[in-house]
Design a protein around this motif. Structure first.
Motif, short mmCIF file in Angstrom:
data_model
loop_
_atom_site.label_atom_id
_atom_site.label_comp_id
_atom_site.label_asym_id
_atom_site.label_seq_id
_atom_site.Cartn_x
_atom_site.Cartn_y
_atom_site.Cartn_z
N THR A 229 0.83 -1.19 0.00
CA THR A 229 0.00 0.00 0.00
C THR A 229 0.87 1.25 0.00
O THR A 229 2.07 1.19 0.29
CB THR A 229 -0.90 0.03 1.25
OG1 THR A 229 -0.08 0.25 2.41
CG2 THR A 229 -1.65 -1.28 1.42
N LEU A 230 0.25 2.38 -0.29
CA LEU A 230 0.96 3.65 -0.20
C LEU A 230 1.48 3.87 1.22
O LEU A 230 2.56 4.42 1.42
CB LEU A 230 0.03 4.80 -0.60
CG LEU A 230 -0.31 4.93 -2.08
CD1 LEU A 230 -1.38 5.99 -2.28
CD2 LEU A 230 0.93 5.25 -2.89
N GLU A 231 0.72 3.43 2.20
CA GLU A 231 1.13 3.59 3.59
C GLU A 231 2.40 2.79 3.88
O GLU A 231 3.21 3.19 4.71
CB GLU A 231 0.00 3.18 4.53
CG GLU A 231 0.21 3.59 5.97
CD GLU A 231 -1.01 3.36 6.83
OE1 GLU A 231 -1.75 4.33 7.08
OE2 GLU A 231 -1.22 2.20 7.24
N ASP A 232 2.56 1.66 3.21
CA ASP A 232 3.76 0.85 3.41
C ASP A 232 5.01 1.62 3.01
O ASP A 232 6.11 1.34 3.50
CB ASP A 232 3.69 -0.45 2.59
CG ASP A 232 2.63 -1.40 3.12
OD1 ASP A 232 2.23 -1.26 4.29
OD2 ASP A 232 2.20 -2.28 2.34
N ALA A 233 4.84 2.57 2.09
CA ALA A 233 5.99 3.32 1.59
C ALA A 233 6.37 4.48 2.50
O ALA A 233 7.42 5.11 2.30
CB ALA A 233 5.70 3.85 0.18
N ALA A 234 5.54 4.76 3.50
CA ALA A 234 5.74 5.96 4.30
C ALA A 234 7.10 6.00 4.97
O ALA A 234 7.71 7.06 5.10
CB ALA A 234 4.63 6.08 5.35
#
Length: 324
Positions: A229-234
């Motif tokens: 997810t995009l959140e994983d990239a945070a």
């Protein structure tokens, strides 16, 4: 209601554990989800499971069991009468719960095993009938790896909600596998018996889990994929954090309303592959690959997104069609 509404979000048994780590989410509350927790340990709620409003009122009567004693290989038919005692027509969702009077393993106080919605004119009555089989009385025995019924007395409860029991009867159920070894967690996991589910120690959760608790940490040496997810990239790199913060900030701009924030979270917490599937053709393979590259801190992902831009723009109208 198909959910229990707690007084506060922090009253939920999973409040301390959800959503969890980057890789795992721990269901430390085990089987005590929803009403199974609030009813079992007498926690006050705003609205109980199964609750509903009506312009009329309903009376429950004539609870009857087809037999007073059965084996777990047999079925039990339960019937009761619901009457509209008000002055206008209405509908009632009549619910049937089963409660083990004495269990060797931790179990909820009662469990929903059947329901029926009845539509009644003023003064009209209808009979609700529910057939219960072995699964209505069983729990999953981790030792035998099968559903198991302990011999004993079970209460049969007709109710308007999980907190509004109207009728009660008792049936004796005899196990066809009385020799089965029953797991006992009273010493190793007392929180599941005393209701301290908001603060279950790791050792107790591991005892119920049957092994070590998997790590919720993510191996940052592995590249992110379409499954992330995009959140994983945070927290993957300075660049990906900048990308995530910018995307999240843009989505949240002017989104103070709670329902809109839910959509924002659904975008940032959904795997890229799924976002592609639900984008109505807006995000093609190049766009997905470009997003993944950017998530991994590779600026070349911008080139793929640029190449995909004509496709994205030509399909944007599909989104508005879906949203109506």
């Amino acid at each position: 209601l198909a959910e229990t509404y707690p007084l506060r979000a922090q009253d939920a048994p999973c409040a301390q554990y959800f959503p969890g780590g980057m890789k795992t989410s721990e269901y430390r509350e085990s089987i005590f989800v929803g009403y199974r927790y609030y009813d079992s340990f007498k926690r006050a709620v705003a609205f109980p499971f199964g609750f509903g409003l009506s312009y009329t009122s309903f009376e429950y009567s004539n609870l009857a069991l087809s037999r007073d004693e059965i084996s777990d290989g047999e079925t039990l038919t339960v019937s009761f009468t619901v009457k509209n005692t008000g002055t206008v027509a209405g509908a009632e969702t009549a619910q049937l719960y089963v409660a083990d009077q004495k269990s060797s393993v931790f179990r909820p106080e009662k469990e929903l095993k059947g329901f029926e919605k009845v539509f009644l004119q003023p003064g009209e009555s209808k009979t609700v009938a529910v057939t219960l089989d072995k699964r209505a009385f069983a729990y999953y025995n981790v030792n035998s790896k099968d559903w198991h019924v302990e011999s004993g007395a079970f209460d049969i409860l007709a109710a308007a909600s999980s907190a509004d029991v109207r009728l009660k009867a008792t049936v004796q159920v005899n196990s066809t596998q009385p020799e089965a070894t029953v797991p006992d967690y009273l010493a190793s996991a007392p929180a599941y018996y005393n209701g301290s589910l908001q603060n279950v120690p790791a050792a107790q959760f591991a005892a119920v889990l049957g092994g070590p608790i998997p790590s919720g940490a993510v191996d940052k040496s592995l590249p992110l994929t379409l499954e992330n997810t995009l959140e994983d990239a945070a927290n993957r790199s300075a660049f990906s954090k900048w990308m995530f913060d910018g995307t999240y900030g843009l989505l949240r701009k002017g989104a103070a309303a709670y329902p809109i924030l839910i959509y924002v979270c659904s975008i940032t917490q959904t795997p890229i592959r799924i976002l592609q599937c639900v984008s109505a053709g807006v995000l093609d393979e190049r766009a997905g690959a470009g997003i993944v590259r950017l998530m991994n801190g590779d600026p070349s992902g911008f080139l793929l997104l640029l190449q995909s831009l004509p496709h994205i723009l030509s399909n944007l109208s599909n989104i508005s069609k879906i949203l109506g």
